[in-house]
Design an enzyme around this catalytic site. Structure first.
Site, PDB file in Angstrom:
ATOM      1  N   ASP A 107       0.834  -1.205   0.000  1.00 36.94           N
ATOM      2  CA  ASP A 107       0.000   0.000   0.000  1.00 36.94           C
ATOM      3  C   ASP A 107       0.869   1.255   0.000  1.00 36.94           C
ATOM      4  OD1 ASP A 107       1.008  -0.255   2.561  1.00 36.94           O
ATOM      5  OD2 ASP A 107      -0.841   0.371   3.542  1.00 36.94           O
ATOM      6  N   GLU A 110       3.406   1.550   2.601  1.00 38.32           N
ATOM      7  CA  GLU A 110       4.493   0.562   2.474  1.00 38.32           C
ATOM      8  C   GLU A 110       4.495  -0.441   3.619  1.00 38.32           C
ATOM      9  OE1 GLU A 110       7.783   3.475   2.141  1.00 38.32           O
ATOM     10  OE2 GLU A 110       7.808   2.937   0.016  1.00 38.32           O
TER      11      GLU A 110
END
Length: 768
Positions: A519, A522
């Site tokens: 995402d 991270e």
């Protein structure tokens, strides 16, 4: 490892959205609230989405098309002044403007001694004041009997063209001469006697369609005639004065203002010699402008009209509280001037700091030209790198909001993008070595454009999409500015930029949109709302850049199919982004029932990025989607109690937001999560874009009436009694530019400002 996503200076570029220049007449940000009462507009049907693939998560009607029949609704507040039909006589003080279009002809003598004529259109604007005579005043008392008619005579002069004379030339040809003539004209504006004069709030356009005919005699003595249709549209806005006082409501009334428009019409005909002749006539058109004072608010339903046919009231909130914190207080002094001044100063500082973090930089000389660093910090934490995501969002902000986007900086960014796509990294070979695009998912690079080879959260599939969105905006800017690209870079035209950079990022989306990735924070590997929505946007925007010969190509058809697939995937309840258990968008469904609630500010960031213009309104999850607005409501509700900065004793206004409720990242390590500038500004941006969309597109405000239609945002943050009006699945519709609309928009403005007020106050307290 976790990271804050964007440097604080970059995040401040989101503040640009707070200075969009909304019409102050429609949105009086600094004024106090007042009651709203109106009733009875006619209903019109739903409009369908413009793209067959874009099925939304909720049924939201377009700005002017709604199902069902009408009922009456009003918006009021016990502390406000009700605008209703009343026995009070008020003064109409706003002048109306009438525009008359006529044709002016003149004659002259050419070198052969012949008399020639020429004609040109002329527009005359005349002001017709809708006012009482000087002897009348508006008093704060009621009248007990009907008043006498008030007639205002306004004299003006209309310049028109009249027939003057005919003459016969040596060859026997007859010519006609026209002269310009000034015609004194009197307009009568009458306010009819009535025991109930009601506020005039709407601009009322009146259209007159007529057929104008005229005749003339040609050189052979024949009479010719010609007819042509003519449509005259006139808008006469009127408003009442300020010293109004109401006592009791009466039935709505209609006031007619009669005037006469004097104009000159022309028509053409063909004589026996085959020549086209033109004749002019003066025409007086009696016109009546009708003002219906009963319009305002309409209730309609998702499945049927309210069963209660009587009137009902919706009350705007004066104060919004969340767990003891005042979000905003309309009864208190709401002076937006200090905020506006601060925003202007901060915008200037933000732009300066952004450019300092883009190479070549005098502050950071090690940055190569076109490289955008995430942060100048190199220790505790070390973010002195470039991220595909951060760079794209930074460039997007520069192109969208900077008056001078610095074309050389944009070209250098394009050059960096070109070379990074062709550089080998830990995910695979660059596109110069293979047609496989998997390596484009590498999110993080060194500032010298070499690959970052240490362990990291890979791949991150939103990067190529965000880069495409930014570069498409650069292409538009280059075309509009007429910039010559020269031969300095590996692209010499906008077509080269699209084919050599954007096309590869689009290929990555086609190949990998349905593959798991990390995402934007991270942290989690899976399928994410933010990633999918920006991928959908990149594909959708790109389709208009293909020329006619390419639109039937296999590649373009793959893009169209990808657009359909992503859109369907996002709105399919089986995939979990929309879940019946929640009243908000779920960012990462795979962990929503275990590690997190799924509530995440990234969903608002996605909606803001994708729906930054009305042209994207056909894509799902627009900024007026109840799912998006309810997500904002839930973020505020959950984060009010999480962060000490939101304690009402420290600051009485606004709520600072973080990334997601379960966040434990403090900016450097794991501990206690905190609010972020990025997240707090994202909330304001969503609301400012909501306001701008409705005003610029002249859309009605459409409010779901119960939880089945998802109305948590409206019922908890804007209106105080929305849920008490009925159990049907209904809509409250506030027509554009009515008092109900304008005062509700003001409430949303105050809510949007509250986030920036919180930010401003916090920075001033800490000396930033």
């Amino acid at each position: 490892m976790q990271r804050p996503f964007l440097l604080a200076y970059l995040v401040l570029s989101l503040l640009f959205n707070s200075a969009l220049g909304f019409p102050t007449a429609l949105v009086p940000r600094g004024s106090s609230s007042s009651n709203i009462t109106s009733s009875g507009p006619s209903s019109t049907p739903f409009s369908s989405a413009t793209e067959s693939f874009s099925t939304g998560t909720t049924v939201t009607p377009s700005s002017s098309k709604y199902p069902g029949s009408k009922t009456e609704t009003s918006v009021s507040s016990t502390t406000e002044t009700t605008i209703v039909p009343t026995t009070t006589t008020t003064s109409v003080i706003t002048p109306s403007t009438t525009t008359i279009t006529t044709t002016v002809c003149s004659t002259g003598t050419n070198s052969a001694g012949e008399t020639t004529s020429g004609c040109s259109p002329k527009t005359i604007t005349t002001t017709v004041p809708c006012s009482t005579s000087p002897s009348e005043t508006a008093s704060e008392s009621t009248t007990t009997s009907p008043t006498t008619p008030v007639t205002t005579v306004v004299s003006t002069t209309v310049v028109t063209t009249e027939y003057a004379s005919t003459s016969t030339k040596q060859g026997g040809e007859i010519t006609t001469t026209f002269v310009t003539k000034n015609i004194p004209t009197t307009y009568l504006t009458t306010i009819a006697p009535t025991s109930s004069v009601t506020t005039v709030t709407n601009f009322t356009p009146t259209t007159i369609t007529t057929t104008v005919c005229s005749t003339g005699t040609n050189s052979a003595g024949e009479t010719t005639s010609g007819c042509s249709p003519k449509t005259v549209t006139t808008t006469v806005p009127c408003s009442t004065g300020t010293g109004e006082y109401t006592t009791e409501a009466t039935a709505p009334v209609t006031t007619a203002v009669t005037t006469t428009v004097v104009t000159t019409e022309s028509s053409t005909g063909t004589n026996s010699a085959g020549k086209t002749t033109t004749s002019y006539t003066t025409k007086s058109v009696p016109t009546t402008y009708v003002f219906d004072f009963g319009k305002g608010i309409l209730d309609q339903s998702c499945g049927g009209v309210f069963s209660n046919n009587g009137s009902s009231q919706v009350q705007l909130r004066d104060v919004v509280l969340m767990n003891g914190t005042v979000v905003y207080d309309s009864n208190g002094a709401w002076d937006s001037s200090p905020l506006e001044e601060w925003l202007q100063r901060q915008k200037k500082v933000s732009i300066e700091r952004i450019f300092e973090n883009i190479g070549p930089s005098a502050v950071y000389p090690s940055i190569l030209p076109g490289v955008v660093i995430a942060s100048p910090s190199q220790t505790h934490p070390d973010y002195f790198y470039q991220w595909i995501r951060d760079s794209a969002l930074t460039i997007n902000s520069i192109v969208s909001h900077s008056a001078d986007p610095a074309i050389e900086t944009l070209l250098q960014y394009l050059n960096v993008s070109f070379h990074l796509q062709r550089t080998n990294n830990t995910l695979g070979a660059g596109i110069g070595y293979t047609n496989d695009t998997v390596a484009l998912g590498d999110p993080k690079w060194n500032v010298d454009n070499t690959a970052f080879t240490e362990p990291w959260g890979r791949p991150q599939n939103d990067g190529p999409a965000l880069r495409s969105i930014a570069i498409l905006k650069i292409i538009d800017y280059i075309k509009q500015s007429g910039t010559d690209l020269g031969a300095k870079y590996p692209f010499q035209s906008t077509a080269d930029i699209f084919d050599d950079i954007v096309r590869w990022d689009l290929r990555f989306i086609i190949d990998h949109w349905n593959s798991s990735g990390f995402d934007l924070w991270e942290e989690v590997n899976g399928m994410h709302f933010f990633t999918l929505l920006v991928q959908l946007s990149a594909v959708d925007r790109s389709l208009s850049y293909f020329n006619a010969s390419e639109r039937s190509s296999p590649f373009v058809e793959e893009l169209r199919q990808t657009r359909r697939d992503i859109s369907k995937f996002l709105v399919d309840p089986a995939n979990g982004f929309i879940n019946g258990k929640y009243n908000y968008i779920v960012e990462t469904p795979m962990i929503a029932d275990t590690l997190r609630s799924g509530l995440d500010i990234s969903t608002l960031l996605a909606a803001n990025t994708v729906h930054d213009a009305p042209s994207a309104s056909h894509l799902p999850f627009d900024i007026d989607d109840p799912a998006v607005l309810n997500t904002l409501h839930h973020l505020m509700l959950h984060m009010r109690s999480i962060y000490p900065i939101n304690d009402s004793s420290k600051n009485a206004t606004g709520i600072a937001l973080g990334r997601y409720p379960e966040d434990v990242y403090d900016g450097y390590g794991v501990g206690e999560g905190n609010p972020w500038v990025l997240a707090t500004c994202a909330a304001s941006t969503t609301l400012y874009q909501l306001i701008y969309r409705h005003i610029s597109e002249q859309h009605d405000l459409v409010v779901p009436m119960n939880n089945d239609c998802s109305n948590a945002f409206w019922s908890e943050l804007v209106f105080s009694n929305l849920t008490t009006l009925g159990n049907d699945e209904g809509y409250l519709i506030l027509e554009f530019n009515t008092p109900a609309f304008n005062q509700t928009i003001q409430k949303i403005f105050q809510l949007a400002d509250s986030f920036l007020v919180k930010l401003k106050a916090t920075w001033e307290q800490t000396g930033n």
